[in-house]
Design a protein around this motif. Structure first.
Motif, PDB file in Angstrom:
ATOM      1  N   ALA A  11       0.852  -1.191   0.000  1.00 38.18           N
ATOM      2  CA  ALA A  11       0.000   0.000   0.000  1.00 38.18           C
ATOM      3  C   ALA A  11       0.884   1.236   0.000  1.00 38.18           C
ATOM      4  CB  ALA A  11      -0.917  -0.001   1.214  1.00 38.18           C
ATOM      5  N   PRO A  12       1.198   1.777  -1.164  1.00 35.62           N
ATOM      6  CA  PRO A  12       2.110   2.910  -1.182  1.00 35.62           C
ATOM      7  C   PRO A  12       1.432   4.195  -0.750  1.00 35.62           C
ATOM      8  CG  PRO A  12       1.414   2.432  -3.416  1.00 35.62           C
ATOM      9  CD  PRO A  12       0.708   1.462  -2.520  1.00 35.62           C
ATOM     10  N   GLY A  13       2.227   5.156  -0.374  1.00 41.15           N
ATOM     11  CA  GLY A  13       1.684   6.472  -0.054  1.00 41.15           C
ATOM     12  C   GLY A  13       2.000   6.978   1.340  1.00 41.15           C
ATOM     13  N   VAL A  14       2.725   6.210   2.147  1.00 47.67           N
ATOM     14  CA  VAL A  14       2.987   6.647   3.526  1.00 47.67           C
ATOM     15  C   VAL A  14       3.839   7.909   3.545  1.00 47.67           C
ATOM     16  CG1 VAL A  14       3.843   5.979   5.790  1.00 47.67           C
ATOM     17  CG2 VAL A  14       2.960   4.247   4.263  1.00 47.67           C
ATOM     18  N   THR A  15       4.929   7.918   2.797  1.00 50.89           N
ATOM     19  CA  THR A  15       5.849   9.052   2.850  1.00 50.89           C
ATOM     20  C   THR A  15       5.188  10.314   2.293  1.00 50.89           C
ATOM     21  OG1 THR A  15       7.715   7.548   2.661  1.00 50.89           O
ATOM     22  CG2 THR A  15       8.133   9.858   2.135  1.00 50.89           C
ATOM     23  N   THR A  16       4.509  10.173   1.166  1.00 50.16           N
ATOM     24  CA  THR A  16       3.827  11.320   0.555  1.00 50.16           C
ATOM     25  C   THR A  16       2.737  11.846   1.489  1.00 50.16           C
ATOM     26  OG1 THR A  16       4.259  10.325  -1.591  1.00 50.16           O
ATOM     27  CG2 THR A  16       2.609  12.071  -1.533  1.00 50.16           C
ATOM     28  N   SER A  17       1.966  10.945   2.070  1.00 52.33           N
ATOM     29  CA  SER A  17       0.902  11.364   2.993  1.00 52.33           C
ATOM     30  C   SER A  17       1.489  12.020   4.236  1.00 52.33           C
ATOM     31  CB  SER A  17       0.048  10.157   3.413  1.00 52.33           C
ATOM     32  OG  SER A  17      -0.472   9.504   2.287  1.00 52.33           O
ATOM     33  N   VAL A 180      -7.061   6.963   4.635  1.00 49.29           N
ATOM     34  CA  VAL A 180      -7.342   6.367   3.329  1.00 49.29           C
ATOM     35  C   VAL A 180      -6.753   7.237   2.223  1.00 49.29           C
ATOM     36  CG1 VAL A 180      -9.157   5.604   1.756  1.00 49.29           C
ATOM     37  CG2 VAL A 180      -9.473   5.360   4.235  1.00 49.29           C
ATOM     38  N   VAL A 181      -5.954   6.622   1.366  1.00 48.13           N
ATOM     39  CA  VAL A 181      -5.412   7.319   0.197  1.00 48.13           C
ATOM     40  C   VAL A 181      -6.151   6.813  -1.039  1.00 48.13           C
ATOM     41  CG1 VAL A 181      -3.364   7.742  -1.219  1.00 48.13           C
ATOM     42  CG2 VAL A 181      -3.144   7.551   1.273  1.00 48.13           C
ATOM     43  N   GLY A 182      -6.789   7.717  -1.758  1.00 49.27           N
ATOM     44  CA  GLY A 182      -7.512   7.315  -2.961  1.00 49.27           C
ATOM     45  C   GLY A 182      -8.793   6.558  -2.637  1.00 49.27           C
ATOM     46  N   PRO A 205      -7.238  12.369  -1.393  1.00 47.17           N
ATOM     47  CA  PRO A 205      -7.588  11.956  -2.754  1.00 47.17           C
ATOM     48  C   PRO A 205      -6.362  11.599  -3.563  1.00 47.17           C
ATOM     49  CG  PRO A 205      -7.515  14.339  -2.622  1.00 47.17           C
ATOM     50  CD  PRO A 205      -7.263  13.839  -1.218  1.00 47.17           C
ATOM     51  N   ARG A 206      -6.556  10.869  -4.616  1.00 49.23           N
ATOM     52  CA  ARG A 206      -5.468  10.699  -5.586  1.00 49.23           C
ATOM     53  C   ARG A 206      -5.310  12.023  -6.296  1.00 49.23           C
ATOM     54  NH1 ARG A 206      -3.085   6.401  -5.256  1.00 49.23           N
ATOM     55  NH2 ARG A 206      -4.185   4.479  -4.751  1.00 49.23           N
ATOM     56  N   ASP A 207      -4.113  12.527  -6.303  1.00 47.43           N
ATOM     57  CA  ASP A 207      -3.820  13.825  -6.897  1.00 47.43           C
ATOM     58  C   ASP A 207      -2.369  13.730  -7.372  1.00 47.43           C
ATOM     59  OD1 ASP A 207      -3.158  16.462  -7.437  1.00 47.43           O
ATOM     60  OD2 ASP A 207      -4.089  17.275  -5.620  1.00 47.43           O
TER      61      ASP A 207
HETATM   62  N1  LIG Z   1      -2.484  10.891  -2.837  1.00 45.07           N
HETATM   63  C1  LIG Z   1      -1.737  10.492  -3.886  1.00 45.07           C
HETATM   64  N2  LIG Z   1      -2.136  10.729  -5.155  1.00 45.07           N
HETATM   65  C2  LIG Z   1      -1.398  10.340  -6.202  1.00 45.07           C
HETATM   66  N3  LIG Z   1      -0.234   9.687  -6.085  1.00 45.07           N
HETATM   67  C3  LIG Z   1       0.239   9.428  -4.853  1.00 45.07           C
HETATM   68  C4  LIG Z   1      -0.482   9.813  -3.683  1.00 45.07           C
HETATM   69  N4  LIG Z   1       0.241   9.420  -2.601  1.00 45.07           N
HETATM   70  C5  LIG Z   1       1.352   8.839  -3.085  1.00 45.07           C
HETATM   71  N5  LIG Z   1       1.366   8.831  -4.420  1.00 45.07           N
HETATM   72  C6  LIG Z   1       2.436   8.320  -5.304  1.00 45.07           C
HETATM   73  O1  LIG Z   1       2.709   6.961  -4.997  1.00 45.07           O
HETATM   74  C7  LIG Z   1       4.097   6.703  -5.095  1.00 45.07           C
HETATM   75  C8  LIG Z   1       4.595   6.075  -3.803  1.00 45.07           C
HETATM   76  O2  LIG Z   1       4.407   7.011  -2.758  1.00 45.07           O
HETATM   77  P1  LIG Z   1       5.244   6.992  -1.399  1.00 45.07           P
HETATM   78  O3  LIG Z   1       4.639   8.014  -0.532  1.00 45.07           O
HETATM   79  O4  LIG Z   1       6.697   7.108  -1.680  1.00 45.07           O
HETATM   80  O5  LIG Z   1       4.892   5.547  -0.843  1.00 45.07           O
HETATM   81  P2  LIG Z   1       5.551   4.731   0.370  1.00 45.07           P
HETATM   82  O6  LIG Z   1       6.236   5.713   1.263  1.00 45.07           O
HETATM   83  O7  LIG Z   1       4.399   4.061   1.039  1.00 45.07           O
HETATM   84  O8  LIG Z   1       6.486   3.784  -0.267  1.00 45.07           O
HETATM   85  C9  LIG Z   1       4.777   8.038  -5.428  1.00 45.07           C
HETATM   86  O9  LIG Z   1       5.062   8.081  -6.799  1.00 45.07           O
HETATM   87  C10 LIG Z   1       3.741   9.079  -5.058  1.00 45.07           C
HETATM   88  O10 LIG Z   1       3.815  10.237  -5.878  1.00 45.07           O
END
Ligand SMILES: Nc1ncnc2c1ncn2[C@@H]1O[C@H](COP(=O)(O)OP(=O)(O)O)[C@@H](O)[C@H]1O
Ligand SMILES: [Mg+2]
Length: 271
Positions: A11-17, A180-182, A205-207
């Motif tokens: 489940a990617p998105g932790v760092t970005t979130s 929740v992401v997306g 949201p996905r953005d």
């Molecule tokens: N809300 C979001 N909308 C669109 N893309 C996202 C979103 N959150 C993360 N991403 C994309 O998903 C990918 C992985 O995100 P990242 O935060 O590095 O995941 P993790 O830290 O869980 O490995 C990146 O390319 C990031 O731009």
């Protein structure tokens, strides 16, 4: 308050979130990159223009004592207002096995005597050298999840494992929640909360455009702070602060017996 973010498998998105939350935090905050797989923010959002020792160097000074007093020197400013700072993660994941997560958790739980919150990006649960001590100490542990059946199922399993009961790390003392992401792929906030059995404290949201600014240092542009992702992050951050504060109040017993004089609390920062 210490708040841990983690994810289940795939489940990617932790760092970005985490970064979106830190930039939207209603008060002082440190985003601590504790993912044993290594830090990403300096090379991504920071566009490799910032350098600082971060976690690896902090670990070295901590061995000589006085981690809490040293933390400040290892933080990087994330925003112009100076409200959000970053403890950059490991440049080399091979060094994760040397990190004393217990000691770090203790220091992070009381940064600036609690005046500043810490959002810890702990990465994926179950990986080797996962910072379980940080999860145990956190006022709130937030499972970052997508909304597909696959993601929700994995997150539900991870929540069960965290609560556990058995072979996992000791259950966190603080409250468990989900981010929740997306949403809507196909599940929504309510369904995910029910499936996981924990409150959903935010929905991002996905953005892709705003996410690329955060994860890959794409130019922010004028409208970045008004993007759907950042707007949702502001509301998620506020909800998360409320949730964590309630959990922390639950964990902190009300003072009954005469307490130590306030002046000495936290005054023992060894150097
Ligand atoms: N809300 C979001 N909308 C669109 N893309 C996202 C979103 N959150 C993360 N991403 C994309 O998903 C990918 C992985 O995100 P990242 O935060 O590095 O995941 P993790 O830290 O869980 O490995 C990146 O390319 C990031 O731009
Ligand atoms: Mg990450």
């Amino acid at each position: 308050m210490l708040i841990a973010l983690c994810s289940a498998k795939g489940a990617p998105g932790v760092t970005t979130s985490g970064l979106a939350l830190a930039l939207s935090w209603p008060r002082g905050v440190v985003l601590a990159e504790l993912d044993p797989a290594g830090g990403d923010v300096l090379a991504g959002y920071g566009r490799a223009q910032l350098t600082v020792g971060g976690l690896a160097e902090l670990e070295l000074v901590a061995r000589r004592g006085g981690l809490a007093g040293q933390l400040d020197a290892h933080l990087v400013q994330l925003d112009t207002a100076g409200r959000a700072r970053l403890l950059p993660g490991l440049a080399d994941p091979a060094t994760a096995r040397h990190v004393d997560w217990e000691r770090l958790a203790t220091a992070l739980a009381s940064v600036e005597d609690g005046a500043v919150d810490v959002v810890a990006d702990c990465g994926r649960l179950r990986v080797e050298h996962f910072p379980a001590a940080v999860v145990r100490r956190a006022a709130a542990v937030v499972m970052v999840t997508g909304s597909t059946l696959r993601a929700v199922r994995a997150a539900a399993q991870a929540v069960t494992e965290l609560r556990n009961e058995g072979n996992g790390p000791a259950p966190p003392a603080g409250g468990l929640a989900a981010l929740v992401v997306g949403p809507g792929e196909p599940y929504g906030e309510r369904e995910i909360g029910e499936a996981l059995g924990v409150p959903v404290v935010g929905v991002l949201p996905r953005d892709a455009r705003a996410a690329a600014v955060l994860s890959d240092g794409a130019p922010a542009g004028r409208l970045f702070s008004q993007s759907a992702l950042l707007r949702a992050a502001r509301s998620a951050a506020a909800r998360l602060v409320g949730f964590a504060a309630a959990q922390e109040a639950r964990l902190t017993p009300p003072p009954t017996t005469p307490a130590a004089p306030a002046a000495t609390v936290g005054g023992g920062r060894g150097r």
